[in-house]
Design a protein around this motif. Structure first.
Motif, PDB file in Angstrom:
ATOM      1  N   LYS A 138      81.361  13.081 -85.269  1.00 54.37           N
ATOM      2  CA  LYS A 138      80.390  12.629 -84.015  1.00 54.37           C
ATOM      3  C   LYS A 138      78.965  13.555 -84.021  1.00 54.37           C
ATOM      4  N   TYR A 139      78.680  15.322 -84.712  1.00 54.97           N
ATOM      5  CA  TYR A 139      77.701  15.707 -85.009  1.00 54.97           C
ATOM      6  C   TYR A 139      77.226  16.161 -85.885  1.00 54.97           C
ATOM      7  N   VAL A 142      73.516  16.355 -85.632  1.00 56.49           N
ATOM      8  CA  VAL A 142      72.368  17.357 -84.969  1.00 56.49           C
ATOM      9  C   VAL A 142      72.991  18.907 -85.414  1.00 56.49           C
TER      10      VAL A 142
END
Length: 423
Positions: A138-139, A142
């Motif tokens: 999900k990250y 980032v």
């Protein structure tokens, strides 16, 4: 005792070990080339009686041994691949001091020690990652963006007496531009992957022209334009204190074990991210970068088993050959240990041979031969459009050495497309 030994499997492991030596010692030649060719002829190999497991053992052995032997051209010839790009400066620094054999010993020690440490991390990391992988994915965007910014922020360029205190911002700007330029090239290549066509009906590989140009052809072209006097190489003992060696080995093992789970983060990226703010000595850096590279090769297989996601060209090839289970993994771990021991001893012996022959080697001729080989390989696997991508990536690969910055920023060719995908 002999009847219990699968001689065909032993031959396959030995063949993979030899292919790893060839790809490691040949500037610009990557294991992905052999993996692609093996997949292309796998139907014929099956007809000859080889099993998918035996073919996978060839790839595994090659992926391990290459991480040992690719230090030799990186140190003695200054022609690294994408995984060993960062080792060129510290390795060649020692080689130009007549300590090239010591530099290779340090690299081999880092590879062997880090894989030994990584084996201890297989179970705990597998449990942790399998439990939180969805959260990690999900990250990912980032995380990759943060690593990219740290890479650019860490760039200071060469130190030149008389330059102002703010000159490092110029190199950060160039690094950012290189990251974006290579990233746009990567996006372009992946979006037009359907234009790749193999005249020999092989499986097109978009990474072949991209990485061969940026980290292969560009290094070879640059090497052709430089003339360096190579000093006589002598045997020298490793002078690093034991605790420093242990720290570098643990850093490499941990870094390589973690990076294998994250898409788009190469061993070189992991090394520079892990050592931001603490560059250490050239010797320590060589141990660490070699450790990250080798541990990553092992954990790419573990990641394939645990999350069913290939994180390297070798793992992707193995995935297409067979489905991993606990029994197969156990056998492959044993094979990996055997190949590590053989690679460590053979790398040191090869370094001694390289040290004796480096002064008499016709390096320009070798560079030209490898460049022609890369062009032929690119055309065979990707056709005319692949050659076009190869030409563009070679130009992009020349930016870093000409500008005096780290070539690692060109890893934007893989990282930026993934950042765009995940964010």
């Amino acid at each position: 005792m002999i009847e219990f030994i699968d001689m065909t499997l032993a031959f396959c492991v030995a063949l993979g070990f030899a292919l790893g030596i060839i790809s490691g010692l040949t500037p610009g030649l990557h294991l992905n080339n052999f993996a692609s060719m093996l997949l292309a002829i796998s139907p014929q190999l099956l007809l000859l009686g080889l099993t998918p497991f035996q073919m996978a053992s060839i790839i595994l052995a090659a992926s391990i041994s290459q991480t040992f032997f690719d230090a030799i051209p990186a140190i003695f010839l200054g022609a690294p691949d994408s995984e060993t790009a960062l080792s060129v400066l510290p390795g060649q620094r020692l080689m130009l001091e007549g300590r090239g054999i010591e530099a290779v010993r340090l690299s081999a020690l880092g590879s062997a020690g880090s894989i030994a440490f990584a084996l201890l991390l297989v179970y705990p990391l597998s449990w942790i990652i399998s439990s939180y992988y969805d959260y990690l994915v999900k990250y990912v965007g980032v995380l990759l963006l943060a690593i990219s910014l740290m890479m650019i922020k860490s760039e200071r360029g060469p130190w030149i007496e008389g330059q102002g205190s703010l000159v490092h911002w110029k190199y950060k700007l160039i690094a950012g531009m290189l990251f974006l330029t290579s990233g746009v090239l990567g996006i372009f290549a992946f979006e037009h992957e359907d234009l790749l066509y193999s005249p020999l009906d092989l499986e097109p590989q978009v990474l072949l022209p991209l990485l061969s140009g940026i980290f292969g052809a560009s290094s070879l072209i640059l090497s052709l334009t430089t003339k360096v006097q190579i000093p006589k190489q002598t045997e020298s003992k490793i002078k690093m204190p034991g605790p420093t060696i242990a720290k570098a080995v643990l850093s490499g093992g941990l870094g390589g074990s973690l990076v294998a789970w994250i898409p788009g983060v190469s061993p070189s990226v992991a090394s520079i991210a892990a050592r931001l703010g603490s560059p250490g000595t050239a010797e320590e850096f060589l141990v660490s970068i070699a450790g990250v590279n080798s541990a990553n090769a092992l954990f790419s297989l573990v990641a394939l088993y645990v999350i069913d996601r290939p994180r390297s060209g070798a793992a992707a090839a193995i995935q297409q050959l067979l489905t991993l289970d606990q029994n197969i993994m156990a056998q492959m771990m044993i094979m990996a240990v055997i190949v590590v021991l053989a690679s460590y001893l053979a790398t040191i012996a090869a370094a001694q041979l390289a040290a004796r022959s480096i002064s008499s080697l016709n390096y320009p001729r070798l560079c030209i031969i490898v460049l022609v080989f890369l062009l032929a390989m690119t055309y065979a696997f990707t056709g005319i459009f692949g050659l076009f991508v190869f030409f563009l990536s070679t130009i992009v690969g020349l930016i870093a050495p000409v500008a005096g910055i780290h070539r690692i920023h060109a890893m934007g060719v893989l990282m930026l497309p993934l950042i765009v995908m995940y964010i």
